[in-house]
Each structure stands twice: as structure tokens, then as C-alpha cells.
Motif scaffolding. Sequence first.
Motif, PDB file in Angstrom:
ATOM      1  N   ILE A  15     -12.916  -8.103   7.693  1.00  0.00           N
ATOM      2  CA  ILE A  15     -14.281  -8.468   6.920  1.00  0.00           C
ATOM      3  C   ILE A  15     -14.869  -6.531   6.954  1.00  0.00           C
ATOM      4  CG2 ILE A  15     -16.466  -9.188   6.952  1.00  0.00           C
ATOM      5  CD1 ILE A  15     -15.472 -11.827   8.166  1.00  0.00           C
ATOM      6  N   THR A  16     -15.391  -6.057   8.189  1.00  0.00           N
ATOM      7  CA  THR A  16     -15.341  -4.781   8.482  1.00  0.00           C
ATOM      8  C   THR A  16     -14.763  -3.786   8.105  1.00  0.00           C
ATOM      9  OG1 THR A  16     -16.624  -5.561  10.711  1.00  0.00           O
ATOM     10  CG2 THR A  16     -16.566  -3.179   9.653  1.00  0.00           C
ATOM     11  N   HIS A  17     -13.105  -4.108   7.875  1.00  0.00           N
ATOM     12  CA  HIS A  17     -12.605  -3.448   7.431  1.00  0.00           C
ATOM     13  C   HIS A  17     -12.871  -3.661   4.970  1.00  0.00           C
ATOM     14  CE1 HIS A  17      -9.167  -0.714   5.494  1.00  0.00           C
ATOM     15  NE2 HIS A  17      -8.677  -1.358   4.857  1.00  0.00           N
ATOM     16  N   ARG A  18     -13.120  -4.483   5.164  1.00  0.00           N
ATOM     17  CA  ARG A  18     -13.914  -4.296   3.339  1.00  0.00           C
ATOM     18  C   ARG A  18     -14.699  -4.070   2.824  1.00  0.00           C
ATOM     19  NH1 ARG A  18      -8.284  -4.760   0.770  1.00  0.00           N
ATOM     20  NH2 ARG A  18      -6.913  -6.446   2.148  1.00  0.00           N
ATOM     21  N   LEU A  19     -15.952  -4.134   3.670  1.00  0.00           N
ATOM     22  CA  LEU A  19     -17.259  -4.054   3.596  1.00  0.00           C
ATOM     23  C   LEU A  19     -17.088  -2.766   3.917  1.00  0.00           C
ATOM     24  CD1 LEU A  19     -19.200  -7.402   5.019  1.00  0.00           C
ATOM     25  CD2 LEU A  19     -18.618  -6.121   2.407  1.00  0.00           C
ATOM     26  N   SER A  20     -16.496  -1.645   4.606  1.00  0.00           N
ATOM     27  CA  SER A  20     -16.688  -0.273   4.964  1.00  0.00           C
ATOM     28  C   SER A  20     -16.198   0.233   3.478  1.00  0.00           C
ATOM     29  CB  SER A  20     -16.376  -0.110   6.411  1.00  0.00           C
ATOM     30  OG  SER A  20     -16.414  -0.557   7.512  1.00  0.00           O
ATOM     31  N   ARG A  21     -15.115  -0.220   3.212  1.00  0.00           N
ATOM     32  CA  ARG A  21     -14.910   0.138   1.829  1.00  0.00           C
ATOM     33  C   ARG A  21     -15.239   0.012   0.564  1.00  0.00           C
ATOM     34  NH1 ARG A  21     -11.289   4.850   1.446  1.00  0.00           N
ATOM     35  NH2 ARG A  21      -9.374   3.898   3.128  1.00  0.00           N
ATOM     36  N   ALA A  38     -19.558   1.944  -3.524  1.00  0.00           N
ATOM     37  CA  ALA A  38     -20.900   1.900  -3.454  1.00  0.00           C
ATOM     38  C   ALA A  38     -21.332   3.480  -3.807  1.00  0.00           C
ATOM     39  CB  ALA A  38     -21.641   0.773  -2.893  1.00  0.00           C
ATOM     40  N   ARG A  39     -21.316   3.924  -3.012  1.00  0.00           N
ATOM     41  CA  ARG A  39     -21.404   5.276  -2.577  1.00  0.00           C
ATOM     42  C   ARG A  39     -21.167   6.400  -3.794  1.00  0.00           C
ATOM     43  NH1 ARG A  39     -24.513   7.108   2.351  1.00  0.00           N
ATOM     44  NH2 ARG A  39     -22.752   9.109   2.007  1.00  0.00           N
ATOM     45  N   ALA A  40     -20.189   6.439  -4.073  1.00  0.00           N
ATOM     46  CA  ALA A  40     -18.742   6.714  -5.397  1.00  0.00           C
ATOM     47  C   ALA A  40     -20.017   6.702  -6.029  1.00  0.00           C
ATOM     48  CB  ALA A  40     -17.594   6.388  -4.980  1.00  0.00           C
ATOM     49  N   LEU A  41     -20.212   5.139  -6.678  1.00  0.00           N
ATOM     50  CA  LEU A  41     -20.337   5.059  -7.593  1.00  0.00           C
ATOM     51  C   LEU A  41     -21.753   5.229  -8.218  1.00  0.00           C
ATOM     52  CD1 LEU A  41     -20.425   2.660 -10.595  1.00  0.00           C
ATOM     53  CD2 LEU A  41     -20.845   0.876  -8.725  1.00  0.00           C
ATOM     54  N   GLU A  42     -22.620   5.468  -6.761  1.00  0.00           N
ATOM     55  CA  GLU A  42     -23.900   6.197  -6.896  1.00  0.00           C
ATOM     56  C   GLU A  42     -24.581   7.773  -7.194  1.00  0.00           C
ATOM     57  OE1 GLU A  42     -28.251   5.608  -4.617  1.00  0.00           O
ATOM     58  OE2 GLU A  42     -26.431   5.172  -3.395  1.00  0.00           O
ATOM     59  N   ARG A  44     -25.707  -3.232   6.021  1.00  0.00           N
ATOM     60  CA  ARG A  44     -26.520  -2.491   6.346  1.00  0.00           C
ATOM     61  C   ARG A  44     -24.667  -1.852   7.247  1.00  0.00           C
ATOM     62  NH1 ARG A  44     -31.381  -1.630   8.749  1.00  0.00           N
ATOM     63  NH2 ARG A  44     -32.704  -3.180   8.257  1.00  0.00           N
ATOM     64  N   LEU A  45     -23.976  -1.089   7.772  1.00  0.00           N
ATOM     65  CA  LEU A  45     -22.519  -1.287   8.384  1.00  0.00           C
ATOM     66  C   LEU A  45     -22.711  -1.396  10.231  1.00  0.00           C
ATOM     67  CD1 LEU A  45     -21.532   2.129   6.929  1.00  0.00           C
ATOM     68  CD2 LEU A  45     -20.872  -0.183   5.862  1.00  0.00           C
ATOM     69  N   LEU A  46     -21.943  -2.979  10.135  1.00  0.00           N
ATOM     70  CA  LEU A  46     -21.799  -3.372  11.491  1.00  0.00           C
ATOM     71  C   LEU A  46     -20.624  -3.190  11.923  1.00  0.00           C
ATOM     72  CD1 LEU A  46     -23.954  -6.884  11.462  1.00  0.00           C
ATOM     73  CD2 LEU A  46     -25.144  -4.240  11.793  1.00  0.00           C
ATOM     74  N   GLY A  47     -20.441  -2.922  13.195  1.00  0.00           N
ATOM     75  CA  GLY A  47     -18.918  -2.653  13.737  1.00  0.00           C
ATOM     76  C   GLY A  47     -18.632  -4.248  14.429  1.00  0.00           C
ATOM     77  N   LEU A  48     -17.063  -4.258  14.764  1.00  0.00           N
ATOM     78  CA  LEU A  48     -17.354  -5.097  14.956  1.00  0.00           C
ATOM     79  C   LEU A  48     -17.528  -5.750  16.762  1.00  0.00           C
ATOM     80  CD1 LEU A  48     -12.842  -5.169  14.729  1.00  0.00           C
ATOM     81  CD2 LEU A  48     -14.393  -5.654  13.322  1.00  0.00           C
ATOM     82  N   LYS A  85     -10.555   5.996 -12.226  1.00  0.00           N
ATOM     83  CA  LYS A  85      -9.959   6.769 -11.559  1.00  0.00           C
ATOM     84  C   LYS A  85     -10.763   7.552 -11.050  1.00  0.00           C
ATOM     85  CE  LYS A  85      -6.124  10.202 -12.553  1.00  0.00           C
ATOM     86  NZ  LYS A  85      -5.145  10.796 -13.315  1.00  0.00           N
ATOM     87  N   THR A  86     -11.431   8.386 -11.624  1.00  0.00           N
ATOM     88  CA  THR A  86     -12.323   9.378 -10.756  1.00  0.00           C
ATOM     89  C   THR A  86     -12.859   8.792  -9.227  1.00  0.00           C
ATOM     90  OG1 THR A  86     -12.647  10.592 -13.071  1.00  0.00           O
ATOM     91  CG2 THR A  86     -14.101  11.579 -11.518  1.00  0.00           C
ATOM     92  N   LEU A  87     -13.596   7.413  -9.861  1.00  0.00           N
ATOM     93  CA  LEU A  87     -13.688   7.045  -8.382  1.00  0.00           C
ATOM     94  C   LEU A  87     -13.231   7.057  -7.394  1.00  0.00           C
ATOM     95  CD1 LEU A  87     -16.681   4.267  -8.431  1.00  0.00           C
ATOM     96  CD2 LEU A  87     -14.671   3.590  -7.769  1.00  0.00           C
ATOM     97  N   THR A  88     -11.882   5.957  -7.392  1.00  0.00           N
ATOM     98  CA  THR A  88     -10.881   6.354  -6.398  1.00  0.00           C
ATOM     99  C   THR A  88     -10.633   6.922  -6.178  1.00  0.00           C
ATOM    100  OG1 THR A  88      -9.958   4.408  -7.757  1.00  0.00           O
ATOM    101  CG2 THR A  88      -8.581   4.744  -6.314  1.00  0.00           C
ATOM    102  N   ALA A  89     -10.323   8.161  -6.536  1.00  0.00           N
ATOM    103  CA  ALA A  89      -9.979   9.662  -5.886  1.00  0.00           C
ATOM    104  C   ALA A  89     -11.383  10.144  -5.063  1.00  0.00           C
ATOM    105  CB  ALA A  89     -10.207  10.693  -7.068  1.00  0.00           C
ATOM    106  N   MET A  90     -12.795   9.381  -5.245  1.00  0.00           N
ATOM    107  CA  MET A  90     -14.182   9.912  -4.186  1.00  0.00           C
ATOM    108  C   MET A  90     -14.154   8.310  -3.195  1.00  0.00           C
ATOM    109  SD  MET A  90     -17.693  11.015  -4.867  1.00  0.00           S
ATOM    110  CE  MET A  90     -19.201  11.179  -3.602  1.00  0.00           C
ATOM    111  N   ALA A  91     -13.843   7.235  -3.210  1.00  0.00           N
ATOM    112  CA  ALA A  91     -13.838   6.363  -2.195  1.00  0.00           C
ATOM    113  C   ALA A  91     -12.527   6.318  -1.474  1.00  0.00           C
ATOM    114  CB  ALA A  91     -14.252   4.865  -3.185  1.00  0.00           C
ATOM    115  N   TYR A  92     -12.095   7.036  -1.843  1.00  0.00           N
ATOM    116  CA  TYR A  92     -10.566   6.967  -1.313  1.00  0.00           C
ATOM    117  C   TYR A  92      -9.847   8.630  -0.591  1.00  0.00           C
ATOM    118  CZ  TYR A  92     -10.243   2.217  -2.741  1.00  0.00           C
ATOM    119  OH  TYR A  92     -10.309   0.649  -2.102  1.00  0.00           O
TER     120      TYR A  92
END
Length: 545
Positions: A474-480, A485-489, A195-199, A497-504
Motif C-alpha cells: 500500500i505504501t509503495h503504491r501511495l508513495s508513487r 500527483a506532484r508531477a501532474l500539479e 500524508r505520506l506515512l511509512g510502514l 509520456k511527459t508525466l511518466t518521465a517526471m514521476a518515474y
Amino acid sequence: MDIRPAATLVLTRNTSEGLEVLLLQRTWDAVFLPGYFVFPGGAVDAQEPHGREHALGPGDAEISQIMSVDEGGADYMLAAVRECFEEAGILVAVDKQGNPVSGDHSVHGDRESVFRGELSLADVCRKHGLSIPLDRLAYLSHWITPPGPPRRFDTRFFVTTAPEGQLASHDGVETIDHVWIRPEDALEHHRSGRRLLGLPTIRTLRVLSDFGTTDALMRYAHANPPEPYPSKPWPALKNGRPVTLDPGSPAYDEATKLDPEGEGLTQAEVVPGDPVEVAAGVIRLTAPNPGMMTGPGTNTYLLGHERFTVIDPGPANETHIERILEVTGGVIDQVLVTHTHQDHSPAVAALKKRTGCRVFGWPAPEGASQDQTFRADDEPEHGDLIVTEAGILRVLHTPGHASNHLCYLLTDQALLFSGDHIMQGSTVVINPPDGDMKAYIESLYDLLAESIHFIAPAHGFVMGQPEAVIDFLITHRLSREHKVARALEALTPVDLKTLTAMAYDDVPAAIHGLAARSALAHLLKLEAEHRAFRKDDLWHISPDR
């Protein structure tokens, strides 16, 4: 950018498993915190004051005093109640007999009208003969969105016990899911990436996890409103001229710490070679090595009065080394290093030769970025204590940025010398193989268990509100990680390289080479957690994740 007043209502209930809270998931199309799980809440609107005539309990003056605002404290509470009704379908209100609104009350038919702004909370109360029992809400916390996000809010958090008989339901527009969950489970889901949670949500859940029942929580919240912290512009000096620092600006926390009366005497800039006393018996001396990776330069800390302990003497820069010797009078008993990157430890050899000091630190790992000349007399273990004239330092092993990274906690003053584990104004580079994202996040969590009031980083100003700083990292890292993970899925199997282009996709393509190192660190963390695996040069999502 204007900072909008906002309010949030934390709904709680008792269950056989313990206290639970209601979380709503924001739509993935949201501009602010897309996909995050949050408490019901939103902006305070102009119609809020009209609801005061339908409020029960303390008046605006009393509420405002508790919240440390001049006026309008009740409006925050009323906004929290209204937003909860709009977003979660639960209305904290009572009828003329003082009975809580039930699940089949006709007022629920007006939820959409309130959501669309066609009816105000005052209109609803007048139409159905209802009152809002503000005495059933307690002021829990205060959060101002730091600079950077597309929207900023000055949010007050309130807590209440959910009325029985009303069922929560997300609105299907701003929120797409909801869950009743124990606070400790929500925190664990966040830590595991589920789950994504904010600060502010994380900080609030951490408070709630200490309570087993709603009664115990409400007693605590009513008796312990949060203390106000500086949130107004603060005077300082820059280039010899008066300036005003806004909350969230780099020098703000240091200015309010060193100049609590607001006389405008502190510097709003880090000047290499200029000694700054940042705490009792602690002087910061910055090396003349500014750059993209070092910010204004590497901070060396000098602890003591007559005999000194040096933390991170910095690069082998003659000017800086001479300045250290000048400020300390050459009386240096010991030198401690946080890690052995080239901007932190190379000056050790010169100080050792000139003063005969004892050197503390861990050996340098392999790698071009490491200072292979570093030699330690002592390799302190996690938890060891080191005596200085400024007080006792406790050694904390904090791997992640570097496998041999150590932080030092000045226990009497609760001041953490964080090295590069926590940097002011930027995130830390995690570059495998010595950089380890899993270890980095875990050691950040470990720091949350320590008593820390201020952070003295190796780059930048002293930072206050350490829990918020660590939660942000922590939240910044887990959000990334979630984006990775979504790009990998979506792309599995996929090359880096291809994954980085989508995830970043939110960072310039020109720095995707650097981003790929961070993406690799995230993938290695997912691999260690059995959520991904690598075969040849392609990454796959784990089938049993």
C-alpha cells in the motif's frame, strides 16, 4: 549494509476529541523517507550509556529482558528521549523534586547544542539536575527496515504521555512541519494521499487507534510488550549445500516457518517440479515457466491427503500437468483458480478432462493476456466457503491486478493463497483497463481486516508478517501516487509520456513504456477520486481537489 540500532518515541495526549499523537514531517531533501510524517526518533549513539546514571525506574537488565536483547535496552529508551528533544523540542524528564520539565525550563535553551552533538543527554541532565523517568515509557513495537532502502535501521518503538506545558516544535532542519492528530485521522489522510506515512508508522497508528485515552494505551503497552520474532541468520540448503539466510531474504520466512529449530533442512530455492509441504496438508508444486513476470515459475498448491483440491494449476505445460497428477495420484476433486491470466488457468482443461474435477473461478475478461478457454462449473461469491481435506477455504474477491481475481484463505491455518494479488519479491503489474489501481489498493486494505498468519503467493516463497507485507504494498503504491500527483500539479496539463518521465525519474528510461501503464493506473485512480481529469490526450489537476 550495516543495520543501525535506532529508537522512536510516540508522544500521545488526551483531548476532547480523543487521543492524539505527534507526527513530524521530514524534509524533502532527506535521503530516507523524504516528505514522510514520522514519530520523533533516530539512531542510538555511543554516548547513550552515560545517560543510565540519570535514569529512574527499571535498570538496563530488566529493560533488556523485556526487549529480548542481551544488554543495552535502556540505551534505546534514552536515545528515544534524546531524539524527541532534538526533533520535537519536548523533553521527557523530571527535576530533583520529581516534577516534569515545564515549557519555560532553562533546559530548552540547550536543545540546539544537543541537536548539534555538542551536549549529550547525560550532559544536559547533569547541568540542569534532571533525571529521565524510563518507567514512564513503554516498549511498543520493533521494526527492522527491509532490504532495499539506502539506509536500514533496527528500530524500537516506545510510547509515553507527553508532559504538560511543553509545546512541540519541528527543528526546521531534519523536520519541516509537525501536527497533533488522532491516529485514525492520520491513517485516513494516508489512505486518501494527503500524508505520506511509512510502514512502521502505519502499523503503530493502527495499534494506537484502538485506544481512547493515554492511560488505557499505557496500561496496555506496559502489560503487552511485543513478542520477539526471528531476526538472526537462518540455515538452509541451496544446490545441496548449506547456506545462511539473512532476515529479509526471499526464503527467510519460509525457512523459519518450516524449520523452526534451525536444523538447516529447508530449501533456499524454488525448484520446478519439486513438491514442498508448506503447511499441514498443503504442497507447493512450481511450474517450469520461470521468467521476468513469473519469477521462478507459477506455484500450484495441492490441498489434501487422499483427495485433493488444486489451486492455480498453471499453464498448459504437459510436464507440469503430469507432475500434478503424479503427486495427487490423479485423485483431484476440485480445481480453483485465482484469475485467468495465461500462467494460471490454462492447465484446467487438461485436469478436467483427466479427472472430472469441479472447477471454481470467475470468467475471463476480454484481453490478450486472458485465458479465454477457461470454463468454470462454479463462480463463487465473496465470502463463500469451500471445503477441502486441508481445511475450509474462504473466498475473497480481490480485484486490482485482474477484475476477476480471487484469493483463498485457509481459515484454520490463517494461510492466504494470494495468487498475483500479492507476489513475493516484486510488485504486481496493474495494467488498465482490466487492472484497476483504486480497486487494488482498496482490496489490500480489506485484507488487513482478515486474520492472516502467512501468505502463499503464486510466485515465490511463503511470506510471514503479512500485515507488514500488505502495508509495504500500500505504501509503495501511495508513495508513487504522490509523485504522480506532484508531477501532474507541476506540469498540468500534460500528456502521459511527459508525466511518466517526471514521476518515474528513479527508474531506467528503457522501461518507461511499462511505467506509463502504471502511471495511467494511478491517474485513473485520481480521476475516480475527483483529483484529476482528462481532456483529449492531456491530464489536468482538478481545481477543486
